[in-house]
Design an enzyme around this catalytic site. Structure first.
Site, PDB file in Angstrom:
ATOM      1  N   GLU A   1       7.226  -1.647   3.099  1.00 41.08           N
ATOM      2  CA  GLU A   1       7.975  -1.471   4.345  1.00 41.08           C
ATOM      3  C   GLU A   1       8.934  -2.631   4.588  1.00 41.08           C
ATOM      4  O   GLU A   1      10.040  -2.442   5.080  1.00 41.08           O
ATOM      5  CB  GLU A   1       6.993  -1.312   5.518  1.00 41.08           C
ATOM      6  CG  GLU A   1       6.323   0.061   5.488  1.00 41.08           C
ATOM      7  CD  GLU A   1       5.092   0.156   6.382  1.00 41.08           C
ATOM      8  OE1 GLU A   1       4.049  -0.382   5.996  1.00 41.08           O
ATOM      9  OE2 GLU A   1       5.192   0.769   7.452  1.00 41.08           O
TER      10      GLU A   1
ATOM     11  N   LYS B   1       4.072 -10.986  11.901  1.00 43.42           N
ATOM     12  CA  LYS B   1       4.114 -11.029  10.429  1.00 43.42           C
ATOM     13  C   LYS B   1       5.564 -11.184  10.012  1.00 43.42           C
ATOM     14  O   LYS B   1       6.444 -10.604  10.658  1.00 43.42           O
ATOM     15  CB  LYS B   1       3.585  -9.706   9.854  1.00 43.42           C
ATOM     16  CG  LYS B   1       2.085  -9.684   9.668  1.00 43.42           C
ATOM     17  CD  LYS B   1       1.678  -8.572   8.712  1.00 43.42           C
ATOM     18  CE  LYS B   1       1.397  -7.301   9.473  1.00 43.42           C
ATOM     19  NZ  LYS B   1       0.920  -6.192   8.692  1.00 43.42           N
TER      20      LYS B   1
ATOM     21  N   LEU C   1      -2.052   6.559   3.200  1.00 44.26           N
ATOM     22  CA  LEU C   1      -3.468   6.438   3.544  1.00 44.26           C
ATOM     23  C   LEU C   1      -3.852   4.964   3.603  1.00 44.26           C
ATOM     24  O   LEU C   1      -4.133   4.342   2.573  1.00 44.26           O
ATOM     25  CB  LEU C   1      -4.332   7.167   2.499  1.00 44.26           C
ATOM     26  CG  LEU C   1      -3.906   8.616   2.159  1.00 44.26           C
ATOM     27  CD1 LEU C   1      -4.818   9.200   1.092  1.00 44.26           C
ATOM     28  CD2 LEU C   1      -3.918   9.494   3.412  1.00 44.26           C
TER      29      LEU C   1
ATOM     30  N   ARG D   1      10.889  -4.682  12.870  1.00 49.07           N
ATOM     31  CA  ARG D   1      10.194  -3.405  12.908  1.00 49.07           C
ATOM     32  C   ARG D   1       9.946  -3.060  14.376  1.00 49.07           C
ATOM     33  O   ARG D   1       9.363  -3.847  15.123  1.00 49.07           O
ATOM     34  CB  ARG D   1       8.856  -3.516  12.187  1.00 49.07           C
ATOM     35  CG  ARG D   1       8.077  -2.244  12.314  1.00 49.07           C
ATOM     36  CD  ARG D   1       6.666  -2.421  11.808  1.00 49.07           C
ATOM     37  NE  ARG D   1       5.970  -1.160  11.934  1.00 49.07           N
ATOM     38  CZ  ARG D   1       4.666  -1.058  12.155  1.00 49.07           C
ATOM     39  NH1 ARG D   1       3.926  -2.126  12.278  1.00 49.07           N
ATOM     40  NH2 ARG D   1       4.110   0.125  12.253  1.00 49.07           N
TER      41      ARG D   1
ATOM     42  N   ASP E   1     -13.706   0.152   6.691  1.00 44.88           N
ATOM     43  CA  ASP E   1     -13.058  -0.239   5.440  1.00 44.88           C
ATOM     44  C   ASP E   1     -13.587   0.619   4.284  1.00 44.88           C
ATOM     45  O   ASP E   1     -14.799   0.745   4.087  1.00 44.88           O
ATOM     46  CB  ASP E   1     -13.355  -1.719   5.178  1.00 44.88           C
ATOM     47  CG  ASP E   1     -12.539  -2.252   4.026  1.00 44.88           C
ATOM     48  OD1 ASP E   1     -11.655  -3.079   4.271  1.00 44.88           O
ATOM     49  OD2 ASP E   1     -12.783  -1.828   2.867  1.00 44.88           O
TER      50      ASP E   1
ATOM     51  N   ASN F   1      -5.030   2.149  -3.848  1.00 44.23           N
ATOM     52  CA  ASN F   1      -6.121   1.423  -4.516  1.00 44.23           C
ATOM     53  C   ASN F   1      -7.431   2.172  -4.662  1.00 44.23           C
ATOM     54  O   ASN F   1      -8.281   1.762  -5.435  1.00 44.23           O
ATOM     55  CB  ASN F   1      -6.427   0.137  -3.727  1.00 44.23           C
ATOM     56  CG  ASN F   1      -5.233  -0.775  -3.666  1.00 44.23           C
ATOM     57  OD1 ASN F   1      -4.741  -1.204  -4.703  1.00 44.23           O
ATOM     58  ND2 ASN F   1      -4.749  -1.036  -2.468  1.00 44.23           N
TER      59      ASN F   1
ATOM     60  N   ARG G   1     -13.601   0.183   1.119  1.00 42.73           N
ATOM     61  CA  ARG G   1     -14.383  -0.475   0.059  1.00 42.73           C
ATOM     62  C   ARG G   1     -15.852  -0.536   0.460  1.00 42.73           C
ATOM     63  O   ARG G   1     -16.732  -0.197  -0.328  1.00 42.73           O
ATOM     64  CB  ARG G   1     -13.858  -1.889  -0.191  1.00 42.73           C
ATOM     65  CG  ARG G   1     -12.651  -1.907  -1.079  1.00 42.73           C
ATOM     66  CD  ARG G   1     -11.980  -3.245  -1.070  1.00 42.73           C
ATOM     67  NE  ARG G   1     -11.382  -3.502   0.232  1.00 42.73           N
ATOM     68  CZ  ARG G   1     -10.380  -4.332   0.442  1.00 42.73           C
ATOM     69  NH1 ARG G   1      -9.892  -5.020  -0.550  1.00 42.73           N
ATOM     70  NH2 ARG G   1      -9.890  -4.498   1.641  1.00 42.73           N
TER      71      ARG G   1
ATOM     72  N   GLY H   1      -2.971   1.166   1.546  1.00 45.82           N
ATOM     73  CA  GLY H   1      -4.197   0.543   1.027  1.00 45.82           C
ATOM     74  C   GLY H   1      -5.124   1.487   0.282  1.00 45.82           C
ATOM     75  O   GLY H   1      -5.480   1.239  -0.870  1.00 45.82           O
TER      76      GLY H   1
ATOM     77  N   ASN I   1      -5.392   1.912   6.765  1.00 42.94           N
ATOM     78  CA  ASN I   1      -6.314   1.889   7.897  1.00 42.94           C
ATOM     79  C   ASN I   1      -5.824   2.902   8.944  1.00 42.94           C
ATOM     80  O   ASN I   1      -6.584   3.693   9.472  1.00 42.94           O
ATOM     81  CB  ASN I   1      -6.376   0.467   8.444  1.00 42.94           C
ATOM     82  CG  ASN I   1      -7.504   0.315   9.395  1.00 42.94           C
ATOM     83  OD1 ASN I   1      -8.535   0.962   9.254  1.00 42.94           O
ATOM     84  ND2 ASN I   1      -7.314  -0.515  10.394  1.00 42.94           N
TER      85      ASN I   1
HETATM   86  P1  AMP Z   1      -3.817  -0.755   4.784  1.00 39.28           P
HETATM   87  O1  AMP Z   1      -3.967  -0.447   6.249  1.00 39.28           O
HETATM   88  O2  AMP Z   1      -2.683   0.000   4.142  1.00 39.28           O
HETATM   89  O3  AMP Z   1      -3.778  -2.224   4.479  1.00 39.28           O
HETATM   90  O4  AMP Z   1      -5.140  -0.187   4.061  1.00 39.28           O
HETATM   91  C1  AMP Z   1      -6.421  -0.735   4.307  1.00 39.28           C
HETATM   92  C2  AMP Z   1      -7.480   0.115   3.608  1.00 39.28           C
HETATM   93  O5  AMP Z   1      -7.233   0.106   2.176  1.00 39.28           O
HETATM   94  C3  AMP Z   1      -8.900  -0.416   3.793  1.00 39.28           C
HETATM   95  O6  AMP Z   1      -9.776   0.639   4.171  1.00 39.28           O
HETATM   96  C4  AMP Z   1      -9.287  -0.896   2.409  1.00 39.28           C
HETATM   97  O7  AMP Z   1     -10.650  -0.728   2.146  1.00 39.28           O
HETATM   98  C5  AMP Z   1      -8.475  -0.030   1.494  1.00 39.28           C
HETATM   99  N1  AMP Z   1      -8.334  -0.728   0.222  1.00 39.28           N
HETATM  100  C6  AMP Z   1      -7.559  -1.799  -0.040  1.00 39.28           C
HETATM  101  N2  AMP Z   1      -7.768  -2.237  -1.310  1.00 39.28           N
HETATM  102  C7  AMP Z   1      -8.701  -1.418  -1.852  1.00 39.28           C
HETATM  103  C8  AMP Z   1      -9.352  -1.336  -3.136  1.00 39.28           C
HETATM  104  N3  AMP Z   1      -9.067  -2.201  -4.113  1.00 39.28           N
HETATM  105  N4  AMP Z   1     -10.260  -0.345  -3.331  1.00 39.28           N
HETATM  106  C9  AMP Z   1     -10.539   0.518  -2.355  1.00 39.28           C
HETATM  107  N5  AMP Z   1      -9.983   0.505  -1.122  1.00 39.28           N
HETATM  108  C10 AMP Z   1      -9.072  -0.449  -0.869  1.00 39.28           C
END
Ligand code: AMP
Length: 398
Positions: A385, A14, A209, A91, A284, A336, A286, A332, A211
């Site tokens: 980051e 990335k 918080l 990183r 996930d 969100n 969501r 994430g 993944n």
């Molecule tokens: P990350 O590893 O920081 O990218 O976080 C990923 C997590 O964030 C996944 O479980 C997503 O479901 C959650 N996530 C991202 N966008 C949203 C959203 N709009 N509503 C609920 N959960 C979200």
């Protein structure tokens, strides 16, 4: 100064090119399936659509070459030539006890990072391949290593030692290191800045918080404890990682299912967390929220268990610091997921703080989400980051 930020995994890379003076992201992208058939490069210059190119990348050097070609491309590039890349920030996941801050990379630093490979066998060798590929293609450009573990190096012994024979620490450096340090540091500092306070006077709990997930206790700007351990498996329940559990469970399940330790660790890393807890619904949040809303009990209980564990960690860090001024949600889920924050907030009223539902109804914004008059301020601060890596790179290269 333009800084190329590189986050190199075993089969992915990335990147972001950041103008460090304006803090503009000039371009970003991702190389996937490096060393595997079906390679894919996604490149997105600022303000334009993503460009996806299917192209095999036999190794990371080829991937870095593709990145540099895209950045300098006559039509879609954002710089005229490579001389416009002033430095590269990498990183690096594990810096062991050797690195408590970012460093300019030279041969000695590379050898010291290599010595930490044992502690992060999946990540560090890949990070190093990224560094070496960049050095090969940009031999005169300064490179900086920014470690996931560095911010946590201020933890006292009582926080980083495990209750096992000291000899394992002496011989093998088995201890808590913690990860997501770049994010915890950035978010703790932004929390203080956002509140207009000096971080030296603050006790902050950062809940990263995503993944992967971890909590840290930051007292006076220094990390005093964090939930991830020797590896990123310890601590909170995550998307697919178990987090804390009775270590005797390993042998118990391994015996019943005829699994090796390696296979058990694969279960704990890849098949556990909310994915495992929800009986396979999803890792996930969501998907889990939707399933819970439509009556799936296992998804509902997975989300409740997740929030309960976050709240328990927060409680333990309030104790560790003998108080707290601010609790910040990031990454994430933290940025969100409105209902996850609301569920965690339910456990925090003993601290004299309450989530304001209207304020909490936001995604990805720097905001206070607690009610006015709360003794402890609850916030959302989006993590960045890459920007943090770019800033640290500039600081060392100027
Ligand atoms: P990350 O590893 O920081 O990218 O976080 C990923 C997590 O964030 C996944 O479980 C997503 O479901 C959650 N996530 C991202 N966008 C949203 C959203 N709009 N509503 C609920 N959960 C979200």
């Amino acid at each position: 100064m333009n800084i190329l930020v590189i986050n190199c995994g075993s089969s992915s890379l990335k990147y972001q090119l950041i103008n460090a003076d304006t803090e503009e992201v000039l371009a970003k992208g991702l190389c996937e399936r490096i060393g595997i058939d079906g390679g894919m490069h996604t490149y997105q210059p600022k303000g334009a659509d993503k460009i996806k190119t299917q192209t095999d990348m036999p190794d990371h050097t080829k991937a870095v070459q593709l990145v540099l070609d895209a950045l300098t491309d006559k039509n879609s590039g954002v710089i005229a030539d490579l001389s416009e890349i002033d430095a590269v920030g990498h990183r690096i996941v594990h810096g062991g006890e050797k690195f408590s801050g970012s460093v300019l990379i030279d041969d000695e630093v590379l050898a010291a990072i290599e010595e930490c490979n044992d502690l992060a066998p999946l990540h560090n060798p890949a990070n190093l391949i990224g560094v070496n590929s960049c050095r090969k293609l940009m031999p005169n450009v300064p490179m900086v290593a920014v470690f996931d573990t560095a911010f946590h190096q201020t933890m006292p012994e009582k926080a980083y030692l495990y209750g096992i024979p000291y000899d394992y620490y002496r011989k093998y450096k088995v201890r808590r290191y913690g990860f997501h340090g770049t994010s915890h540091e950035y978010v703790a500092n932004r929390t203080a800045e956002f509140l207009g306070k000096d971080i030296k006077d603050m006790k902050i709990i950062v809940c990263h918080l995503g993944n992967g997930a971890s909590v840290s206790a930051v007292n006076g700007g220094k990390c005093v404890d964090t939930s991830m351990g020797l590896t990123p498996l310890e601590g909170l329940i995550m998307g697919t990682r178990s987090g804390d559990l009775d270590p005797a469970i390993l042998e118990f399940i391994a015996g019943k299912e005829n699994l090796s330790i390696r296979e058990m660790l694969n279960v704990l890393n890849k098949k556990s967390g909310v994915l495992g807890l929800s009986d396979g619904v999803s890792s996930d949040f969501r998907d889990l929220g939707e399933a819970a809303d439509s009556g799936n009990t296992r998804a509902k209980v997975a989300l409740e268990t997740y929030a309960y564990h976050v709240a328990k960690y927060i409680g333990s860090y309030v104790a560790a610091m003998n108080g707290v001024d601010a609790i910040t949600f990031t990454a994430g889920v933290g940025e969100n997921n409105i209902s996850a924050r609301a569920m965690i907030g339910e456990y925090l009223t003993y601290l004299g703080t309450r989530i304001d539902p209207a304020r909490n109804n936001i995604r990805g914004e720097e905001t206070i989400i607690s009610e006015d008059g709360s003794k402890v301020t609850l916030l959302v601060i989006p993590t960045d980051e890459e920007m943090s890596i770019a800033r640290q790179t500039v600081a060392l290269c100027k």
